[in-house]
Enzyme design. Structure first.
Site, mmCIF file in Angstrom:
data_model
loop_
_atom_site.group_PDB
_atom_site.id
_atom_site.type_symbol
_atom_site.label_atom_id
_atom_site.label_comp_id
_atom_site.label_asym_id
_atom_site.label_seq_id
_atom_site.Cartn_x
_atom_site.Cartn_y
_atom_site.Cartn_z
ATOM 1 N N HIS A 114 0.852 -1.205 0.000
ATOM 2 C CA HIS A 114 0.000 0.000 0.000
ATOM 3 C C HIS A 114 0.888 1.256 0.000
ATOM 4 C CE1 HIS A 114 -3.527 2.466 1.348
ATOM 5 N NE2 HIS A 114 -2.554 3.173 1.906
ATOM 6 N N GLU A 115 1.905 1.259 0.833
ATOM 7 C CA GLU A 115 2.777 2.436 0.910
ATOM 8 C C GLU A 115 3.609 2.583 -0.371
ATOM 9 O OE1 GLU A 115 2.186 4.514 3.101
ATOM 10 O OE2 GLU A 115 0.932 3.219 4.325
ATOM 11 N N HIS B 92 1.731 4.563 -2.827
ATOM 12 C CA HIS B 92 1.792 6.012 -2.613
ATOM 13 C C HIS B 92 3.071 6.581 -3.226
ATOM 14 C CE1 HIS B 92 -1.803 6.591 -0.392
ATOM 15 N NE2 HIS B 92 -1.441 5.925 0.685
ATOM 16 N N GLU C 35 -6.251 6.683 -1.559
ATOM 17 C CA GLU C 35 -6.205 5.514 -0.674
ATOM 18 C C GLU C 35 -6.797 4.295 -1.377
ATOM 19 O OE1 GLU C 35 -4.557 5.347 2.059
ATOM 20 O OE2 GLU C 35 -4.064 7.462 1.836
#
Lengths: 353, 197
Positions: A173-174, A177, A256
């Site tokens: 997930h990071e 980003h 997100e």
């Protein structure tokens, strides 16, 4: 979850929202310009010092437009420059300790391995990893404005409480980003919001300064003129900022969803990230960070606890449901195998980077 | 005059468009080529770990020499296959040989870890736990490197097939699509490692 389609949808919605954001900023600038110019023009018959001839209409519009634009752009650049810090500096401000092969214990090694696996899956360089040793909640963040400068921060709670697959989901997930440039997108949005804030503040300063000017030899008309301009700046600036903040939060929530979908693309395992999100839901403190500087990274965190219109993250339940459509809404209890709190694997004395 | 100006502007636009397509195709091709190189790196990393694992296990598994020797033999065979595949990348025979050797190695490793379940001291050995974690991670890396290669190759294939890039792809030397790696159990599937959490 169809992760490619979900990513495309989130990107499309981001584009729409960013255009809306741009319209809000431009609209505010134009609104302020129009109101100020009209006030000035309506008052041009007032007696003035020096030569008595009224200024040209076009000139007034162009001059006020440029002035408002300069204020907004200046405010935006100022804020961006203030926040533009390397990822390392930010991670250290949050109390992060650089984790590397030399100071990693068993859990630490596992984390470093997972980070390298996700770097391979996403095709990005391996970022520096920072552990927040005092944070017992489950959370993580990415910081830095280029892929080369990016760092990955993670709480000690996440390292201790998540299993390998959940950790993979969180790290993936990071990575999304970082890959999608969400940090610099958010920085720009924060900058523009600040530009609108400066307009409102300017109005406030003008109105406040009148208190001291009241005793002066101003004529009634001149005073009313300044009050009107101050009020216009104050109201339009803050209204513009309100909507810009609302849109900024909506952009952040789309990013997100994008990061969740990309995490599934990288791990091909929706259960990992869903499990980590459930773990956050089942923890009393959730993903809360205790460090006072935590607000600086709120938009880059894995999860956030508030759920209003200004929330930078979608609700946890909705995110889990998108990953696991058949979820029964229950958060599993913490595993009994949860290991005891690890010894401070990376004390300040070992940190010599 | 105006017609000439319009023609010049149109020409500039067409050239800029062609350059953009050229650059995008080259970028994507390099990306998937690099992704392929990563698979190779991770397979080698795996072969390097295995002798350490056998060395550590030897002390505890004195009566299981055959199992350990089978792992060493399988590793040697897999390493040879990888060299052969690297010498002739893309040939079907070499890739098949590698896949077979990899699956034999995976099975041999699986037997060691199944054995380890019966030796609590071995399971508790710090060095063994560390190696098990490294092996788990390496299996994952091989799988993720393959997955990334496939993602990158798909992106390249899509870029050269969509209109209007499809008009120029052949002329720019992007005539053949990148081959996707199909699922080969020996390489992609990680043996179940009971030691790593």
């Amino acid at each position: 979850m169809n992760f490619f389609e979900s990513q495309d949808a989130a990107r499309r919605r981001t584009l729409g929202l960013v255009l809306l954001f741009g319209a809000a900023v431009v609209g505010t600038v134009l609104g302020v310009q129009a109101v100020v110019a009209l006030i000035l023009l309506a008052n041009r018959d007032l007696p003035r010092h020096g030569q008595g001839h009224a200024p040209d209409t076009t000139l007034v519009f162009v001059a006020t437009g440029l002035a408002v634009l300069a204020v907004v752009v200046g405010g935006s650049l100022y804020k961006s420059a203030q926040l533009r810090r390397g990822g390392r500096a930010l991670a250290e401000q949050l109390g992060g300790v650089h984790l590397h092969g030399g100071n990693a214990d068993e859990d630490g090694r596992r984390l470093l391995n997972v980070v390298e696996e996700m770097a391979l899956a996403s095709g990005l360089p391996v970022p520096d990893v920072y552990v927040l040793p005092d944070e017992q909640g489950v959370n993580a963040f990415a910081a830095g404005f280029t892929t080369g400068d990016a760092v990955l921060g993670i709480t000690a709670g996440a390292v201790r409480l998540l299993d390998r697959e959940q950790l993979q989901g969180v790290v993936a997930h990071e990575f999304s980003h970082i890959l999608n440039g969400d940090m610099s997108l958010n920085l720009r949005l924060i900058g523009w919001v600040h530009g609108l804030l400066v307009i409102g503040l300017l109005g406030q300063i003008i109105l406040r300064s009148l208190r001291y000017a009241r005793g002066g030899g101003k004529k009634g008309g001149g005073l009313a003129l300044i009050v009107a301009i101050g009020l216009a700046l104050l109201v339009l600036g803050f209204v513009g900022m309100f909507f810009a903040n609302l849109i900024k939060a909506a952009v952040s929530r789309q990013r997100e969803y994008l990061a969740d979908a990309a995490a599934v693309q990288f791990t091909r395992n929706p259960g990992g990230l869903a499990g980590a999100l459930k773990r956050i839901g089942s923890l009393a403190g959730g993903g809360q960070l205790r460090a006072p500087a935590a607000a600086l990274v709120s938009h880059m965190l894995l999860a956030e606890s508030r759920g209003d219109w200004f929330a930078s993250h979608p609700p946890l339940e909705e995110r889990i449901r998108r990953l696991e459509p058949g979820w029964d809404g229950r958060y599993p209890p913490l595993p009994t195998r949860a290991r005891p709190a690890p010894p401070p694997s990376a004390g300040p004395d070992t940190e010599e980077e | 005059m105006i017609a000439l100006q319009v023609a010049i502007v149109a020409l500039v636009l067409v050239v800029a468009w062609a350059v953009a397509i050229w650059n995008r195709l080259v970028t994507l091709r390099n990306r998937y080529a690099n992704a392929f190189a990563q698979i190779d790196v991770q397979l080698k990393r795996r072969y390097d770990l295995i002798p350490n694992l056998v060395e550590t296990a030897k002390g505890y598994l004195a009566h299981e020499r055959e199992t350990l020797q089978a792992v060493i033999a399988a590793r040697g065979a897999a390493l040879d296959s990888l060299r052969a595949a690297a010498a002739a990348p893309g040939t079907a025979a070499a890739m098949q040989g590698l896949a077979g050797a990899e699956s034999a190695l995976g099975a041999a490793l699986g037997r060691v870890f199944a054995l380890a379940e019966r030796y609590p001291e071995l399971k508790a050995d710090v060095q063994m736990r560390r190696l098990a974690e490294e092996l788990t991670s390496t299996e994952n890396r091989v799988a993720f490197a393959r997955q990334h290669y496939n993602d990158a190759a798909t992106e390249y294939n899509t870029a050269r097939q969509v209109f209007p890039a499809s008009l120029l792809a052949g002329a720019f030397g992007h005539g053949t699509p990148a081959a996707l790696l199909s699922y080969e159990p020996g390489i992609a599937a990680a043996p179940v490692l009971g030691l790593a959490t």
